[in-house]
Scaffold this motif. Structure first.
Motif, PDB file in Angstrom:
ATOM      1  N   LEU A   1       0.714  -1.175  -0.237  1.00 20.81           N
ATOM      2  CA  LEU A   1       0.104   0.246   0.105  1.00 20.81           C
ATOM      3  C   LEU A   1       0.875   1.282   0.016  1.00 20.81           C
ATOM      4  CD1 LEU A   1      -2.769  -1.041   2.592  1.00 20.81           C
ATOM      5  CD2 LEU A   1      -3.051  -0.454   0.086  1.00 20.81           C
ATOM      6  N   LEU A   2       1.898   1.295   0.733  1.00 25.66           N
ATOM      7  CA  LEU A   2       2.965   2.389   0.822  1.00 25.66           C
ATOM      8  C   LEU A   2       3.431   2.594  -0.473  1.00 25.66           C
ATOM      9  CD1 LEU A   2       4.571   1.492   4.305  1.00 25.66           C
ATOM     10  CD2 LEU A   2       3.081   3.426   3.822  1.00 25.66           C
ATOM     11  N   SER A   3       3.913   1.650  -1.202  1.00 30.33           N
ATOM     12  CA  SER A   3       4.272   1.869  -2.544  1.00 30.33           C
ATOM     13  C   SER A   3       3.611   2.051  -3.778  1.00 30.33           C
ATOM     14  CB  SER A   3       5.438   0.719  -2.674  1.00 30.33           C
ATOM     15  OG  SER A   3       4.775  -0.497  -2.995  1.00 30.33           O
ATOM     16  N   ASN A   4       2.168   1.843  -3.331  1.00 30.84           N
ATOM     17  CA  ASN A   4       1.162   1.668  -4.435  1.00 30.84           C
ATOM     18  C   ASN A   4       1.388   0.646  -5.542  1.00 30.84           C
ATOM     19  OD1 ASN A   4      -1.366   3.285  -5.287  1.00 30.84           O
ATOM     20  ND2 ASN A   4      -0.092   3.531  -7.155  1.00 30.84           N
ATOM     21  N   SER A   5       2.011  -0.450  -5.002  1.00 31.52           N
ATOM     22  CA  SER A   5       2.207  -1.560  -5.895  1.00 31.52           C
ATOM     23  C   SER A   5       0.909  -2.488  -5.948  1.00 31.52           C
ATOM     24  CB  SER A   5       3.389  -2.571  -5.390  1.00 31.52           C
ATOM     25  OG  SER A   5       3.145  -2.988  -4.191  1.00 31.52           O
ATOM     26  N   LYS A   6       0.157  -2.352  -4.593  1.00 30.57           N
ATOM     27  CA  LYS A   6      -1.393  -2.995  -4.788  1.00 30.57           C
ATOM     28  C   LYS A   6      -1.780  -2.508  -5.639  1.00 30.57           C
ATOM     29  CE  LYS A   6      -4.537  -5.208  -2.121  1.00 30.57           C
ATOM     30  NZ  LYS A   6      -5.774  -4.967  -3.342  1.00 30.57           N
ATOM     31  N   GLU A   7      -1.820  -1.420  -5.962  1.00 32.90           N
ATOM     32  CA  GLU A   7      -2.765  -0.876  -7.423  1.00 32.90           C
ATOM     33  C   GLU A   7      -2.103  -1.316  -8.497  1.00 32.90           C
ATOM     34  OE1 GLU A   7      -4.194   3.530  -9.040  1.00 32.90           O
ATOM     35  OE2 GLU A   7      -4.508   3.133  -6.973  1.00 32.90           O
ATOM     36  N   LEU A   8      -0.822  -1.474  -8.804  1.00 38.49           N
ATOM     37  CA  LEU A   8      -0.557  -1.862  -9.784  1.00 38.49           C
ATOM     38  C   LEU A   8      -0.653  -3.369 -10.163  1.00 38.49           C
ATOM     39  CD1 LEU A   8       3.362  -0.784 -10.383  1.00 38.49           C
ATOM     40  CD2 LEU A   8       1.697  -0.107 -11.698  1.00 38.49           C
ATOM     41  N   LEU A   9      -0.744  -4.338  -9.149  1.00 38.63           N
ATOM     42  CA  LEU A   9      -1.177  -5.396  -9.254  1.00 38.63           C
ATOM     43  C   LEU A   9      -2.508  -5.778  -9.536  1.00 38.63           C
ATOM     44  CD1 LEU A   9      -0.467  -8.570  -8.067  1.00 38.63           C
ATOM     45  CD2 LEU A   9      -1.505  -7.892  -6.019  1.00 38.63           C
ATOM     46  N   ASP A  10      -3.460  -4.934  -8.832  1.00 37.46           N
ATOM     47  CA  ASP A  10      -4.861  -5.013  -9.243  1.00 37.46           C
ATOM     48  C   ASP A  10      -5.299  -4.449 -10.566  1.00 37.46           C
ATOM     49  OD1 ASP A  10      -5.166  -5.856  -6.647  1.00 37.46           O
ATOM     50  OD2 ASP A  10      -5.833  -4.114  -5.667  1.00 37.46           O
ATOM     51  N   SER A  11      -4.553  -3.483 -11.195  1.00 35.19           N
ATOM     52  CA  SER A  11      -4.816  -3.006 -12.379  1.00 35.19           C
ATOM     53  C   SER A  11      -4.461  -3.628 -13.567  1.00 35.19           C
ATOM     54  CB  SER A  11      -4.599  -1.422 -12.409  1.00 35.19           C
ATOM     55  OG  SER A  11      -3.111  -1.163 -12.190  1.00 35.19           O
TER      56      SER A  11
END
Length: 433
Positions: free
Chosen positions: A112-122
């Motif tokens: 979440l801090l790195s925003n990699s969660k959003e990259l993963l989801d998108s």
């Protein structure tokens, strides 16, 4: 998993997935992949190390159970309203990262801090697509040769061809397919390995993408311009923070690239005791490269910042040995974090120094291939960048950084390995794991 010709002929990656052979009463593993290598069965420390310099003897100071549970509840509450916390109460997020993220929630927090969660989801299925690509044999061969050097005393990576090394191969290979113009840099391997200790391969891949392209852009590109530039910035900051250490290093002509390359490129994962590594990474994901600069400055201050300490290192050789073998006592977790947090080196100061050093670089060496402006300083900057990008997008699907090639030209990476191995500090360090 796509195999290189070397694998097909029974190379390193032909090992099967190995499972842990048992769990101790206290939850630590007894035995592991390491038994395949003929090591004696040994109980791991709480981080999974079977030995080596980063093995933790005894227990570090344990937080009371009720305090630990309370911290976990606070983090879970933040997870449920993440964007709101980052945009409205970021100082509290930062404070909690500085206190240390609960180990049970560290993987999700980093994503979440790195925003990699959003990259993963998108980007659903993208990692599998990258895995199916054959990849460049040149990079695959180098990656294979590097696998056994990454944390060989950790239960996850101890066995040649074991599950940890297989996942590490998958992540590093996928990145070379994702960014073929960059290829592979040896310093990416320990970074990816730390991520894999905390999360599955696909999650680790997107986290690695964010580190390489958002937190430390240019660090792993050919020519190592970005790390050289940061070396100049670092040395200039040292003059301000600890003049005594600065004068000593200048006297013996010890260039920053000789000692800070591994520190910065591996985010201290091969340098500090493991408890300290995790605390540094918690702060790094939240606050960005500022933390890397601060940790490096604190280390030099600790080792070269007094007359007594300088008496012990009265030459170039002795100084380099000290910088390569930092005594664990001088970098205890709490002391290190306290010093890092209190050091007056701000993002603005680093940016100002960056402007000065870029100008000097252009005057003496010509134009930079690397673009320093691409770096985002941690969670808040990433969040702001994402918000602005969303505002100017046309309302269609928007994948932050995932579908956008990095701005600016990047050199072909074929010379990277040679460049890296030419660094005096790296030769012994990489061989020993």
């Amino acid at each position: 998993l796509t195999r290189s010709p070397r694998e097909e002929s029974g190379g390193m990656m032909s090992g099967t997935l190995e499972s842990l052979s048992g769990i101790g009463e206290d939850g630590s593993s007894i035995g592991s992949d390491s038994e395949i290598n003929g090591l004696a069965v040994r109980r791991t420390d709480k981080y999974g190390f079977l030995g080596g310099t980063q093995y933790s003897e005894g227990s570090d100071k344990d937080i009371r159970v009720d305090v630990a549970r309370q911290r976990e509840m606070k983090w879970l509450d933040m997870f449920n309203n993440w964007d709101k916390w980052v945009s409205r109460r970021f100082q509290k997020v930062k404070l909690r990262c500085r206190k240390g993220i609960p180990s049970s929630l560290r993987a999700k927090a980093w994503q979440l801090l790195s925003n990699s969660k959003e990259l993963l989801d998108s980007n659903p299925g993208r990692f599998e697509e990258l895995e199916r690509e054959p990849g460049d044999p040149k990079w695959l061969d180098i990656i294979e040769k590097d696998l056994h050097r990454q944390f060989p005393f950790h239960e996850m990576f101890a066995a040649r061809g074991g599950h940890g090394q297989q996942d590490l191969f998958r992540v590093l290979k996928a990145y070379t397919v994702y960014r073929p113009e960059e290829g592979y840099c040896q310093a990416q391997a320990p970074v990816a390995a730390v991520l894999l200790m905390h999360m599955p391969a696909e999650h680790a891949f997107w986290c690695l993408v964010q580190i390489c392209e958002t937190y430390l852009p240019g660090y792993y590109s050919a020519g190592l311009e970005a790390i050289q530039l940061d070396g100049e910035i670092f040395f200039s900051l040292l003059r301000r923070v600890c003049p005594m250490a600065y004068r000593h290093l200048k006297k013996f002509k010890i260039d920053p690239i000789l000692y800070m390359t591994e520190w910065f490129m591996c985010v201290f994962s091969r340098t500090l005791p493991w408890a300290s590594v995790l605390r540094v990474w918690d702060m790094f994901f939240c606050e960005g490269v500022k933390i890397v600069f601060r940790v490096g400055l604190v280390l030099l201050k600790q080792m070269l910042g007094s007359v007594e300490k300088l008496r012990e290192v009265q030459g170039m050789y002795e100084t380099m040995e000290r910088l390569r073998n930092i005594p664990p006592d001088s970098i205890r977790e709490d002391l290190l974090v306290q010093e890092v947090v209190s050091l007056a080196v701000t993002e603005a100061l680093i940016e100002r120094e960056c402007t000065i050093q870029v100008r000097k670089w252009r005057e003496s060496r010509g134009e930079l291939t690397h673009q320093p402006g691409r770096r985002l300083n941690g969670t808040r900057a990433i969040h702001e960048h994402k918000r602005r990008a969303s505002a100017i997008s046309s309302g269609g699907s928007f994948s932050f950084l995932g579908s956008i090639p990095p701005p600016g030209p990047l050199r072909a990476s074929s010379s990277l390995l040679v460049k890296w191995e030419m660094l005096p500090y790296s030769t012994g360090a990489w061989a020993g794991g």
